[in-house]
Design a protein around this motif. Structure first.
Motif, PDB file in Angstrom:
ATOM      1  N   ARG A  72       0.831  -1.211   0.000  1.00 49.19           N
ATOM      2  CA  ARG A  72       0.000   0.000   0.000  1.00 49.19           C
ATOM      3  C   ARG A  72       0.866   1.263   0.000  1.00 49.19           C
ATOM      4  NH1 ARG A  72      -2.237  -3.046   4.062  1.00 49.19           N
ATOM      5  NH2 ARG A  72      -1.407  -1.641   5.644  1.00 49.19           N
ATOM      6  N   THR A  73       1.884   1.273   0.870  1.00 52.07           N
ATOM      7  CA  THR A  73       2.686   2.476   1.055  1.00 52.07           C
ATOM      8  C   THR A  73       4.145   2.189   0.751  1.00 52.07           C
ATOM      9  OG1 THR A  73       1.209   3.043   2.890  1.00 52.07           O
ATOM     10  CG2 THR A  73       3.226   4.337   2.667  1.00 52.07           C
ATOM     11  N   PRO A  74       4.743   2.802  -0.262  1.00 53.23           N
ATOM     12  CA  PRO A  74       6.173   2.591  -0.536  1.00 53.23           C
ATOM     13  C   PRO A  74       7.026   3.234   0.561  1.00 53.23           C
ATOM     14  CG  PRO A  74       5.261   4.246  -2.018  1.00 53.23           C
ATOM     15  CD  PRO A  74       4.109   3.690  -1.255  1.00 53.23           C
ATOM     16  N   PRO A  75       7.892   2.460   1.225  1.00 50.36           N
ATOM     17  CA  PRO A  75       8.654   3.001   2.352  1.00 50.36           C
ATOM     18  C   PRO A  75      10.063   3.459   1.970  1.00 50.36           C
ATOM     19  CG  PRO A  75       8.838   0.628   2.347  1.00 50.36           C
ATOM     20  CD  PRO A  75       8.015   1.000   1.129  1.00 50.36           C
ATOM     21  N   ASN A  76      10.611   4.345   2.792  1.00 48.29           N
ATOM     22  CA  ASN A  76      12.027   4.707   2.747  1.00 48.29           C
ATOM     23  C   ASN A  76      12.678   4.151   4.014  1.00 48.29           C
ATOM     24  OD1 ASN A  76      11.116   6.173   0.604  1.00 48.29           O
ATOM     25  ND2 ASN A  76      12.009   8.113   1.250  1.00 48.29           N
ATOM     26  N   THR A  77      13.812   3.469   3.875  1.00 47.75           N
ATOM     27  CA  THR A  77      14.491   2.908   5.039  1.00 47.75           C
ATOM     28  C   THR A  77      15.963   3.286   5.031  1.00 47.75           C
ATOM     29  OG1 THR A  77      15.076   0.820   3.959  1.00 47.75           O
ATOM     30  CG2 THR A  77      12.921   0.926   5.034  1.00 47.75           C
ATOM     31  N   PHE A  78      16.524   3.383   6.222  1.00 49.60           N
ATOM     32  CA  PHE A  78      17.955   3.627   6.392  1.00 49.60           C
ATOM     33  C   PHE A  78      18.530   2.444   7.164  1.00 49.60           C
ATOM     34  CE2 PHE A  78      21.328   6.030   8.941  1.00 49.60           C
ATOM     35  CZ  PHE A  78      22.291   5.841   7.961  1.00 49.60           C
ATOM     36  N   ILE A  79      19.523   1.782   6.588  1.00 47.67           N
ATOM     37  CA  ILE A  79      20.092   0.569   7.183  1.00 47.67           C
ATOM     38  C   ILE A  79      21.590   0.770   7.392  1.00 47.67           C
ATOM     39  CG2 ILE A  79      20.524  -1.902   6.855  1.00 47.67           C
ATOM     40  CD1 ILE A  79      18.039  -1.918   5.018  1.00 47.67           C
ATOM     41  N   VAL A  80      22.063   0.434   8.578  1.00 51.01           N
ATOM     42  CA  VAL A  80      23.492   0.479   8.878  1.00 51.01           C
ATOM     43  C   VAL A  80      23.886  -0.856   9.492  1.00 51.01           C
ATOM     44  CG1 VAL A  80      25.334   1.590  10.186  1.00 51.01           C
ATOM     45  CG2 VAL A  80      23.448   2.968   9.294  1.00 51.01           C
ATOM     46  N   ALA A  81      24.936  -1.466   8.969  1.00 52.76           N
ATOM     47  CA  ALA A  81      25.486  -2.700   9.531  1.00 52.76           C
ATOM     48  C   ALA A  81      26.887  -2.393  10.053  1.00 52.76           C
ATOM     49  CB  ALA A  81      25.536  -3.797   8.477  1.00 52.76           C
ATOM     50  N   PHE A  82      27.193  -2.858  11.272  1.00 55.31           N
ATOM     51  CA  PHE A  82      28.439  -2.451  11.920  1.00 55.31           C
ATOM     52  C   PHE A  82      28.953  -3.537  12.865  1.00 55.31           C
ATOM     53  CE2 PHE A  82      24.762  -1.090  14.315  1.00 55.31           C
ATOM     54  CZ  PHE A  82      25.065  -1.390  15.643  1.00 55.31           C
ATOM     55  N   GLY A  83      30.224  -3.438  13.175  1.00 59.81           N
ATOM     56  CA  GLY A  83      30.848  -4.374  14.099  1.00 59.81           C
ATOM     57  C   GLY A  83      30.979  -3.756  15.472  1.00 59.81           C
ATOM     58  N   CYS A  84      30.511  -4.466  16.497  1.00 63.05           N
ATOM     59  CA  CYS A  84      30.618  -3.987  17.875  1.00 63.05           C
ATOM     60  C   CYS A  84      30.552  -5.192  18.807  1.00 63.05           C
ATOM     61  CB  CYS A  84      29.498  -3.002  18.198  1.00 63.05           C
ATOM     62  SG  CYS A  84      29.609  -2.321  19.869  1.00 63.05           S
ATOM     63  N   LYS A  85      31.563  -5.342  19.646  1.00 62.67           N
ATOM     64  CA  LYS A  85      31.606  -6.471  20.576  1.00 62.67           C
ATOM     65  C   LYS A  85      31.366  -6.042  22.019  1.00 62.67           C
ATOM     66  CE  LYS A  85      34.652  -9.214  17.631  1.00 62.67           C
ATOM     67  NZ  LYS A  85      35.945  -9.937  17.501  1.00 62.67           N
ATOM     68  N   SER A  86      30.907  -4.826  22.208  1.00 56.57           N
ATOM     69  CA  SER A  86      30.671  -4.311  23.555  1.00 56.57           C
ATOM     70  C   SER A  86      29.515  -5.052  24.229  1.00 56.57           C
ATOM     71  CB  SER A  86      30.359  -2.812  23.510  1.00 56.57           C
ATOM     72  OG  SER A  86      31.402  -2.108  22.880  1.00 56.57           O
ATOM     73  N   GLU A  87      29.695  -5.332  25.509  1.00 55.61           N
ATOM     74  CA  GLU A  87      28.676  -6.060  26.269  1.00 55.61           C
ATOM     75  C   GLU A  87      27.351  -5.306  26.295  1.00 55.61           C
ATOM     76  OE1 GLU A  87      27.127  -9.147  28.693  1.00 55.61           O
ATOM     77  OE2 GLU A  87      28.925  -9.026  27.450  1.00 55.61           O
ATOM     78  N   ALA A  88      27.416  -3.967  26.285  1.00 54.54           N
ATOM     79  CA  ALA A  88      26.198  -3.154  26.373  1.00 54.54           C
ATOM     80  C   ALA A  88      25.257  -3.365  25.189  1.00 54.54           C
ATOM     81  CB  ALA A  88      26.568  -1.674  26.472  1.00 54.54           C
ATOM     82  N   MET A  89      25.754  -3.910  24.079  1.00 49.61           N
ATOM     83  CA  MET A  89      24.908  -4.130  22.910  1.00 49.61           C
ATOM     84  C   MET A  89      23.823  -5.170  23.170  1.00 49.61           C
ATOM     85  SD  MET A  89      25.599  -2.075  20.470  1.00 49.61           S
ATOM     86  CE  MET A  89      24.659  -2.861  19.168  1.00 49.61           C
ATOM     87  N   ARG A  90      23.986  -5.949  24.227  1.00 51.19           N
ATOM     88  CA  ARG A  90      22.946  -6.931  24.559  1.00 51.19           C
ATOM     89  C   ARG A  90      21.601  -6.251  24.777  1.00 51.19           C
ATOM     90  NH1 ARG A  90      24.938 -10.860  29.246  1.00 51.19           N
ATOM     91  NH2 ARG A  90      22.896 -11.734  28.762  1.00 51.19           N
ATOM     92  N   PHE A  91      21.621  -4.976  25.155  1.00 51.40           N
ATOM     93  CA  PHE A  91      20.384  -4.220  25.352  1.00 51.40           C
ATOM     94  C   PHE A  91      19.510  -4.225  24.101  1.00 51.40           C
ATOM     95  CE2 PHE A  91      18.084  -0.236  24.709  1.00 51.40           C
ATOM     96  CZ  PHE A  91      17.283  -0.190  25.847  1.00 51.40           C
ATOM     97  N   PHE A  92      20.141  -4.246  22.915  1.00 50.30           N
ATOM     98  CA  PHE A  92      19.402  -4.110  21.661  1.00 50.30           C
ATOM     99  C   PHE A  92      18.909  -5.439  21.096  1.00 50.30           C
ATOM    100  CE2 PHE A  92      22.201  -0.377  21.815  1.00 50.30           C
ATOM    101  CZ  PHE A  92      21.251   0.628  21.702  1.00 50.30           C
ATOM    102  N   THR A  93      19.160  -6.545  21.802  1.00 52.40           N
ATOM    103  CA  THR A  93      18.711  -7.851  21.321  1.00 52.40           C
ATOM    104  C   THR A  93      17.183  -7.896  21.236  1.00 52.40           C
ATOM    105  OG1 THR A  93      20.642  -8.909  22.318  1.00 52.40           O
ATOM    106  CG2 THR A  93      18.788 -10.337  21.730  1.00 52.40           C
ATOM    107  N   HIS A  94      16.653  -8.247  20.062  1.00 53.26           N
ATOM    108  CA  HIS A  94      15.202  -8.345  19.827  1.00 53.26           C
ATOM    109  C   HIS A  94      14.477  -7.030  20.114  1.00 53.26           C
ATOM    110  CE1 HIS A  94      16.160 -12.467  19.476  1.00 53.26           C
ATOM    111  NE2 HIS A  94      16.085 -12.791  20.737  1.00 53.26           N
TER     112      HIS A  94
END
Length: 305
Positions: free
Chosen positions: A84-106
């Motif tokens: 119905r609606t054509p979207p615009n998206t911004f995607i960034v893929a990056f490397g990070c091994k910091s423990e704090a990144m667990r916050f962003f899981t799911h």
């Protein structure tokens, strides 16, 4: 003269990004479907305009303008537009091994004005650093893009790489600060989530019923609904009590029974229409499902007239 010793505080880095794998700003058409991928680094997708449906091995998500979703390393993810609606998206893929990144899981998060401003700065700085235009519109799936699309310009602006690192780390830190201690924002409430899954299964069943004569495979369903095989199998079994293949057999038997009752085709024609390789195999499958052969079922129906 004795040297004066100065005290200092060594600054901690709770989130440190050391690699950038990709930047994509895409303007997709309303029918775009990306069948999915997984990789061993982090990625986020931000919806700048429109809406998208995201499926991971964990769940399905409905994102609207201002939403951001994170994919953990090795987490399968696919994308489908809502037609119905054509979207615009911004995607960034990056490397990070910091423990704090667990916050962003799911996690799916809603961005505020300050986070969106950081995203804008990130896009502008990346365009100064990389040779390929970061914000060029594209309706291609990522698999159709070059494997390594990021190339440094010959003479990038001074400090561009460092600013990208700073802006990206600042964005992640702000998101953790603003959302830490708050209940995670699911895609919907648990009741609504269950309803969303039921609706998806119902759409799959409708598709199977409408395309039964085309013998839809599991791969076909995964492509049509932008799902991974493991998630499709699990979702379908949870809501129907059986696998996709078993359900297709049930649908074929029900159609066979309807044809027998209506007397529109003979047994050989019914077997051929429903994709059975032989009348014998059709009869065997029919008996396994109903406890009687097709001819016995026909006699039972005639006896009721």
């Amino acid at each position: 003269m004795e040297k004066k010793r100065y005290r200092f505080i060594k600054l901690k880095e709770q989130i440190s990004i050391d690699k950038i794998y990709s930047f994509h700003y895409n303007e997709f058409n309303k029918d775009f479907v990306y069948s999915g991928e997984q990789h061993n680094f982090w990625e986020f997708l931000y919806v700048d305009k429109g809406e998208v449906e995201i499926t991971t091995d964990f769940a399905s998500f409905h994102l609207t303008q201002g939403d951001m979703i994170f994919y953990s390393p090795n987490e399968f993810h696919s994308l489908k537009c809502n037609r119905r609606t054509p979207p615009n998206t911004f995607i960034v893929a990056f490397g990070c091994k910091s423990e704090a990144m667990r916050f962003f899981t799911h996690k799916m998060l809603r961005l505020g004005n300050e986070e969106r401003q950081l995203l804008l700065l990130l896009i502008e700085e990346a365009d100064k650093l990389f040779l390929l235009p970061v914000a060029s519109p594209s309706a291609k799936p990522k698999s159709d893009l070059p494997s390594f699309p990021l190339t440094r310009r010959d003479k990038p602006d001074f400090g561009a790489e460092q600013l990208i690192k700073i802006y990206l780390e600042a964005l992640l830190i702000r998101l953790i600060r603003r959302n830490q201690g708050q209940p995670t924002k699911p895609k919907l409430s648990s009741v609504s989530a269950e309803k969303g899954q039921r609706d998806l299964v119902n759409r799959i069943i409708e598709y199977l019923d409408a395309h039964l004569l085309e013998h839809p495979s599991l791969d076909t369903l995964c492509t049509e609904f932008a799902l991974s095989k493991s998630y499709l199998r699990s979702l379908f079994r949870d809501h129907t009590g059986c696998g996709v293949t078993e359900y297709v057999v049930r649908l074929r038997i029900e159609q066979a029974k309807r044809h027998i009752r209506e007397e529109t085709y003979n047994m050989t024609e019914i077997a051929e229409r429903l994709g059975y390789t032989s009348l014998h195999y059709f009869s065997r499958q029919f008996k396994l499902a109903t406890g009687m052969s097709p001819s016995e079922y026909s006699k039972t129906m005639q006896a009721q007239v």
